[in-house]
Design an enzyme around this catalytic site. Structure first.
Site, PDB file in Angstrom:
ATOM      1  N   HIS A 185       5.477   5.715  11.568  1.00  0.00           N
ATOM      2  CA  HIS A 185       4.960   5.621  10.201  1.00  0.00           C
ATOM      3  C   HIS A 185       3.999   6.804  10.055  1.00  0.00           C
ATOM      4  O   HIS A 185       2.786   6.659  10.000  1.00  0.00           O
ATOM      5  CB  HIS A 185       4.245   4.289  10.029  1.00  0.00           C
ATOM      6  CG  HIS A 185       3.970   3.893   8.611  1.00  0.00           C
ATOM      7  ND1 HIS A 185       4.056   4.771   7.546  1.00  0.00           N
ATOM      8  CD2 HIS A 185       3.610   2.695   8.077  1.00  0.00           C
ATOM      9  CE1 HIS A 185       3.754   4.121   6.437  1.00  0.00           C
ATOM     10  NE2 HIS A 185       3.485   2.872   6.719  1.00  0.00           N
ATOM     11  N   LYS A 218      26.617  -4.664  -0.211  1.00  0.00           N
ATOM     12  CA  LYS A 218      28.092  -4.619  -0.150  1.00  0.00           C
ATOM     13  C   LYS A 218      28.590  -3.847   1.067  1.00  0.00           C
ATOM     14  O   LYS A 218      29.787  -3.649   1.232  1.00  0.00           O
ATOM     15  CB  LYS A 218      28.627  -3.946  -1.425  1.00  0.00           C
ATOM     16  CG  LYS A 218      28.193  -4.610  -2.712  1.00  0.00           C
ATOM     17  CD  LYS A 218      28.728  -3.804  -3.899  1.00  0.00           C
ATOM     18  CE  LYS A 218      28.180  -4.347  -5.212  1.00  0.00           C
ATOM     19  NZ  LYS A 218      28.499  -3.436  -6.327  1.00  0.00           N
ATOM     20  N   ARG A 245      11.545   3.818   3.146  1.00  0.00           N
ATOM     21  CA  ARG A 245      11.105   2.811   4.131  1.00  0.00           C
ATOM     22  C   ARG A 245      12.319   1.968   4.486  1.00  0.00           C
ATOM     23  O   ARG A 245      13.012   1.457   3.605  1.00  0.00           O
ATOM     24  CB  ARG A 245      10.003   1.921   3.568  1.00  0.00           C
ATOM     25  CG  ARG A 245       9.761   0.700   4.448  1.00  0.00           C
ATOM     26  CD  ARG A 245       8.515  -0.052   4.127  1.00  0.00           C
ATOM     27  NE  ARG A 245       7.346   0.710   4.515  1.00  0.00           N
ATOM     28  CZ  ARG A 245       6.121   0.171   4.619  1.00  0.00           C
ATOM     29  NH1 ARG A 245       5.941  -1.116   4.369  1.00  0.00           N
ATOM     30  NH2 ARG A 245       5.097   0.915   4.967  1.00  0.00           N
ATOM     31  N   ARG A 285       0.793  -1.221   0.000  1.00  0.00           N
ATOM     32  CA  ARG A 285       0.000   0.000   0.000  1.00  0.00           C
ATOM     33  C   ARG A 285       0.832   1.280   0.000  1.00  0.00           C
ATOM     34  O   ARG A 285       0.577   2.210  -0.770  1.00  0.00           O
ATOM     35  CB  ARG A 285      -0.927   0.040   1.231  1.00  0.00           C
ATOM     36  CG  ARG A 285      -2.138  -0.818   1.071  1.00  0.00           C
ATOM     37  CD  ARG A 285      -2.569  -1.401   2.393  1.00  0.00           C
ATOM     38  NE  ARG A 285      -1.633  -2.450   2.769  1.00  0.00           N
ATOM     39  CZ  ARG A 285      -1.743  -3.723   2.375  1.00  0.00           C
ATOM     40  NH1 ARG A 285      -2.760  -4.098   1.665  1.00  0.00           N
ATOM     41  NH2 ARG A 285      -0.834  -4.623   2.708  1.00  0.00           N
ATOM     42  N   THR A 286       1.814   1.345   0.896  1.00  0.00           N
ATOM     43  CA  THR A 286       2.578   2.588   1.021  1.00  0.00           C
ATOM     44  C   THR A 286       3.331   2.868  -0.276  1.00  0.00           C
ATOM     45  O   THR A 286       3.341   3.990  -0.793  1.00  0.00           O
ATOM     46  CB  THR A 286       3.542   2.491   2.216  1.00  0.00           C
ATOM     47  OG1 THR A 286       2.804   2.055   3.358  1.00  0.00           O
ATOM     48  CG2 THR A 286       4.181   3.826   2.527  1.00  0.00           C
TER      49      THR A 286
HETATM   50  C1  NCD Z   1       2.185  -1.380   8.041  1.00  0.00           C
HETATM   51  C2  NCD Z   1       3.681  -1.156   8.148  1.00  0.00           C
HETATM   52  O1  NCD Z   1       4.438  -1.427   7.224  1.00  0.00           O
HETATM   53  O2  NCD Z   1       4.067  -0.667   9.195  1.00  0.00           O
HETATM   54  N1  NCD Z   1       1.669  -1.457   6.778  1.00  0.00           N
HETATM   55  C3  NCD Z   1       1.434  -0.322   6.044  1.00  0.00           C
HETATM   56  O3  NCD Z   1       2.317   0.482   5.815  1.00  0.00           O
HETATM   57  N2  NCD Z   1       0.194  -0.130   5.601  1.00  0.00           N
HETATM   58  C4  NCD Z   1       1.661  -2.387   8.970  1.00  0.00           C
HETATM   59  C5  NCD Z   1       2.235  -3.778   9.012  1.00  0.00           C
HETATM   60  O4  NCD Z   1       3.186  -4.124   8.312  1.00  0.00           O
HETATM   61  O5  NCD Z   1       1.691  -4.563   9.794  1.00  0.00           O
END
Ligand code: NCD
Length: 323
Positions: free
Chosen positions: A147, A96, A119, A66-67
């Protein structure tokens, strides 16, 4: 480490690392009002060229559905040039031994990106990146810590459902120790109103960090903890369910002890308020049964669309400013 700047009513040119960068709810409302405009662009299917001259890079060192796609969609709906890179942990020079700081500097040079979305599994990754970056960084999930853009989309969903962001009782359920979404959302709810009440529901071994509880309490938020969802289900406006974060457990048997500790099913939902909403950042792993998907109170699919609108708003505000 705290290198990030407070927003002070302006997002332009700033990294978005933490909910702690907000000083007032007014700043969050600027994002929401911009997201309302973005929603119209998408609903009218009018691809915009607001960000035509901009290049946006996405560096993902952890899995994402999703993100990743909503940031990519957001950039494309606004006409930006996009450099979407999944699998940084497997395929970049990180393998590396290259430092995150060097990778951030490199990707700026190789792509001429105006903004980098990151991320990464380290808690301080976004701060390290921001400190070493020539361009703004957006935190798209940093370790177990934060997040922030997920919290923005979560609250936007709450605002769409209740037409308010204050005076709400929100239960956050599941892995509150390792999950990052709940931490950012709790901080955001606390910022939005003193009358928001947060109930943390988790097994004893997965409780929210004490530092977070203390921060919420010291800012005047009514927060309490329980391990019993049955005790609170009939009292809440929003049930925010999370996955037990298997990847952070050292041993499979430790995970098995808590796997499946909460299941949202028809029986539980029959005791909830008629106007309650069920949210989940997703992915789900059995904690919400599929029979709940058709319940009008289930919002976890609509919730994802809020990610597109709010991320479009953030890209616009950071790259172009408030006007
Ligand atoms: C979450 C995350 O990556 O922190 N997912 C997201 O970004 N929608 C939640 C998860 O991984 O459980």
């Amino acid at each position: 480490m705290k290198t990030f700047k407070k927003f002070n009513n302006s997002f332009r040119g700033k990294s978005f690392i933490s909910i702690n960068q907000f000083s007032s709810k007014k700043e969050v409302e600027i994002i929401f009002n911009t997201a309302d405009q973005m929603k119209k662009i998408v609903e009218k299917r009018k691809v915009n060229d607001l960000l035509k001259k901009y290049c946006i890079a996405q560096l993902f060192y952890q899995p994402s559905t999703r993100t990743f796609t909503s940031f990519l969609g957001a950039a494309k709906w606004l006409g930006a040039l996009t450099i979407p890179i999944h699998g940084m942990s497997e395929y970049s020079s990180a393998v590396k031994g290259e430092s995150l700081a060097d990778s951030i500097k490199s990707i700026y040079q190789t792509t001429a990106a105006d903004l980098i979305i990151l991320r990464h599994p380290d808690d301080d990754s976004s701060e390290v990146a921001a400190k070493n970056s020539y361009v703004p960084i957006i935190n798209a999930g940093s370790g177990k810590k934060e997040h922030p853009t997920q919290a923005i989309l979560d609250l936007f969903t709450i605002r769409e459902s209740f037409k308010k962001t204050d005076n709400l009782k929100v239960a956050m359920v599941g892995d509150l120790k390792n999950g990052r979404t709940v931490k950012s959302l709790a901080l955001l709810l606390s910022l939005m109103g003193k009358n928001n009440k947060i109930i943390f529901v988790s097994p004893g071994s997965l409780r929210a960090p004490l530092a977070l509880l203390n921060q919420l309490k010291s800012s005047g938020t009514d927060v309490w903890e329980t391990d019993d969802l049955n005790q609170v289900i009939d009292k809440i406006d929003c049930l925010y369910v999370t996955r037990i974060q298997k990847e952070w457990f050292a041993k499979e048997e430790e995970y098995q002890k808590v796997a499946g500790c909460y299941t949202i099913d028809k029986k539980l939902m029959s005791r909830a308020k008629k106007k309650m909403i069920v949210m989940h950042p997703l992915p789900r792993v059995n904690e919400i049964t599929e029979e709940i998907d058709t319940d009008p109170r289930s919002f976890y699919f609509e919730q994802m669309r809020s990610g597109l609108y709010t991320r479009m708003a953030l890209l616009k505000l950071i790259l172009l400013g408030n006007n």
